[in-house]
Design a protein around this motif. Structure first.
Motif, PDB file in Angstrom:
ATOM      1  N   UNK A  40      14.113  -0.631   6.045  1.00 44.19           N
ATOM      2  CA  UNK A  40      13.061  -0.109   5.356  1.00 44.19           C
ATOM      3  C   UNK A  40      13.288   1.862   6.292  1.00 44.19           C
ATOM      4  N   UNK A  41      12.506   2.792   5.667  1.00 43.16           N
ATOM      5  CA  UNK A  41      12.698   4.191   6.168  1.00 43.16           C
ATOM      6  C   UNK A  41      11.397   4.841   6.440  1.00 43.16           C
ATOM      7  N   UNK A  42      11.132   5.698   7.052  1.00 47.63           N
ATOM      8  CA  UNK A  42      12.034   6.007   8.036  1.00 47.63           C
ATOM      9  C   UNK A  42      12.121   4.791   8.664  1.00 47.63           C
ATOM     10  N   UNK A 115      11.645  -1.142  -1.340  1.00 46.95           N
ATOM     11  CA  UNK A 115      10.899  -0.581  -1.355  1.00 46.95           C
ATOM     12  C   UNK A 115       9.828   0.063  -0.736  1.00 46.95           C
ATOM     13  N   UNK A 116       8.443  -1.805  -1.171  1.00 43.98           N
ATOM     14  CA  UNK A 116       7.624  -2.002  -0.142  1.00 43.98           C
ATOM     15  C   UNK A 116       7.795  -1.266   0.667  1.00 43.98           C
ATOM     16  N   UNK A 117       8.430  -1.715   1.975  1.00 43.54           N
ATOM     17  CA  UNK A 117       7.990  -1.602   3.317  1.00 43.54           C
ATOM     18  C   UNK A 117       8.387   0.873   3.425  1.00 43.54           C
ATOM     19  N   UNK A 118       8.623   0.850   2.531  1.00 37.31           N
ATOM     20  CA  UNK A 118       8.899   2.173   2.627  1.00 37.31           C
ATOM     21  C   UNK A 118       7.383   2.911   1.853  1.00 37.31           C
ATOM     22  N   UNK A 133      -3.807  -3.436   5.060  1.00 40.72           N
ATOM     23  CA  UNK A 133      -3.646  -4.880   4.627  1.00 40.72           C
ATOM     24  C   UNK A 133      -2.323  -5.614   3.375  1.00 40.72           C
ATOM     25  N   UNK A 134      -1.814  -6.254   3.263  1.00 41.20           N
ATOM     26  CA  UNK A 134      -1.292  -6.063   2.230  1.00 41.20           C
ATOM     27  C   UNK A 134      -2.136  -7.449   0.900  1.00 41.20           C
ATOM     28  N   UNK A 135      -2.054  -6.789  -0.050  1.00 36.24           N
ATOM     29  CA  UNK A 135      -2.511  -8.046  -0.989  1.00 36.24           C
ATOM     30  C   UNK A 135      -1.969  -7.667  -2.582  1.00 36.24           C
ATOM     31  N   UNK A 136      -2.407  -8.689  -2.896  1.00 37.96           N
ATOM     32  CA  UNK A 136      -2.165  -8.640  -4.616  1.00 37.96           C
ATOM     33  C   UNK A 136      -3.737  -8.542  -5.130  1.00 37.96           C
ATOM     34  N   UNK A 137      -3.369  -7.799  -5.890  1.00 37.77           N
ATOM     35  CA  UNK A 137      -4.640  -8.037  -7.358  1.00 37.77           C
ATOM     36  C   UNK A 137      -5.026  -9.214  -8.744  1.00 37.77           C
ATOM     37  N   UNK A 138      -5.814  -9.463  -7.797  1.00 34.13           N
ATOM     38  CA  UNK A 138      -6.705 -10.750  -8.801  1.00 34.13           C
ATOM     39  C   UNK A 138      -7.590  -9.947  -9.905  1.00 34.13           C
ATOM     40  N   UNK A 200     -10.283   0.290   7.144  1.00 32.40           N
ATOM     41  CA  UNK A 200      -9.214  -0.445   6.461  1.00 32.40           C
ATOM     42  C   UNK A 200      -8.542   0.240   5.075  1.00 32.40           C
ATOM     43  N   UNK A 201      -7.321   0.098   5.212  1.00 34.08           N
ATOM     44  CA  UNK A 201      -6.917   0.292   4.189  1.00 34.08           C
ATOM     45  C   UNK A 201      -6.494  -0.736   3.432  1.00 34.08           C
ATOM     46  N   UNK A 202      -6.251  -0.946   1.856  1.00 33.23           N
ATOM     47  CA  UNK A 202      -5.570  -2.421   1.228  1.00 33.23           C
ATOM     48  C   UNK A 202      -4.145  -1.263   0.566  1.00 33.23           C
ATOM     49  N   UNK A 203      -3.274  -2.199   0.950  1.00 36.85           N
ATOM     50  CA  UNK A 203      -2.345  -2.062   0.084  1.00 36.85           C
ATOM     51  C   UNK A 203      -1.200  -3.089  -1.485  1.00 36.85           C
ATOM     52  N   UNK A 204      -1.822  -2.515  -1.745  1.00 43.84           N
ATOM     53  CA  UNK A 204      -1.274  -3.899  -3.518  1.00 43.84           C
ATOM     54  C   UNK A 204       0.225  -3.551  -3.748  1.00 43.84           C
ATOM     55  N   UNK A 205       0.271  -5.714  -3.379  1.00 42.52           N
ATOM     56  CA  UNK A 205       1.435  -4.867  -3.894  1.00 42.52           C
ATOM     57  C   UNK A 205       1.882  -6.330  -5.317  1.00 42.52           C
ATOM     58  N   UNK A 206       3.091  -6.508  -5.356  1.00 42.28           N
ATOM     59  CA  UNK A 206       3.293  -6.502  -7.060  1.00 42.28           C
ATOM     60  C   UNK A 206       3.032  -8.237  -6.783  1.00 42.28           C
TER      61      UNK A 206
END
Length: 251
Positions: A40-42, A115-118, A133-138, A200-206
């Motif tokens: 991951x970067x940084x 690139x997900x963690x970046x 929080x990491x989440x996937x859309x439903x 709190x924010x949502x981090x959208x994942x694949x």
């Protein structure tokens, strides 16, 4: 921003014995998450918190920091994750390396795209949230019992105006917590003792990244997906290093 990555992993596993050191797509399950964190970067300090010497050896060989074995009282079946993270924060703070934030990665969700963690780090910093929080859309095509006194099921969408999947916008979607990753300011752990708090924010994942390993079937699915992703990445790298084909050169 100083960010500490904490990867908690216990030696015991009732559902799948030895799960965290099982080979998945050619590597111990734990190693996939370590390698993703190190890439991951940084750059972050990548800490594996474990009570198991064998897992500690695997983690060190993969390049993670394992400065101590986790105390027994933090490695019980009922131990929550937050005290484990707080233990790590306290240890780093005592060494003069108090982090501004912590990225919590769970080994049982090993499928993360390049690139997900970046992207997660960038979003956390840019958004100004306190936790993410990491989440996937439903889709909203969900039903629920117990919605009234007759225990009749209720739809979470308008039955008479059922939208097409392509027509849904982000306000109509639900987001399923994957368990894969969380990014949280240190103050939230210190004051609220929770991985989520404050703004709190949502981090959208694949969708591919939504695997959570609880069963042998989940393990098999993760093995297949990681094998395929590794093959695709290797093929893309090989094609790039080979340069243009004769047909490409003629264009």
């Amino acid at each position: 921003m100083r960010m500490l990555c904490v990867i908690p992993v216990r030696g015991g596993s009732k559902g799948i014995p030895g799960k965290n050191r099982r080979l998945v797509a050619g590597k111990p399950l734990l190693v996939w998450t370590i390698e993703q964190a190190l890439a991951a970067q940084p750059k972050m300090d990548v800490l594996v918190s474990t009570d198991d010497e064998q897992l500690a050896d695997i983690a060190r060989s993969a390049g993670a920091q394992v400065p101590w074995l986790r105390p027994a009282y933090l490695a019980e079946d009922t131990t929550a994750t937050e005290p484990v993270v707080e233990h790590a924060i306290a240890a780093y703070t005592a060494e003069g390396k108090r982090p501004d934030a912590v990225m919590l990665l769970q080994v049982t969700s090993p499928v993360r795209l390049e690139g997900t963690l970046d992207r997660a780090i960038q979003q956390f910093v840019a958004s100004g949230v306190d936790s993410m929080v990491g989440a996937v859309p439903q889709t909203p095509f969900l039903w629920q019992y117990g919605a009234d006194e007759h225990d009749q099921p209720r739809a979470h969408f308008t039955i008479g105006a059922r939208p097409r999947r392509q027509e849904l916008d982000r306000t109509q979607l639900f987001y399923r917590e994957t368990g894969s990753l969380y990014v949280t300011s240190t103050e939230i752990y210190e004051h609220e003792h929770n991985r989520l708090g404050g703004k709190i924010g949502i981090f959208e994942m694949d969708d591919l990244e939504g695997v959570d390993i609880d069963t042998e079937l989940d393990l098999s699915i993760a093995d297949h997906q990681l094998t395929q992703l590794h093959r695709d990445t290797a093929n893309a790298t090989s094609a790039a290093s080979a340069g243009p084909t004769d047909k490409d050169s003629a264009q």
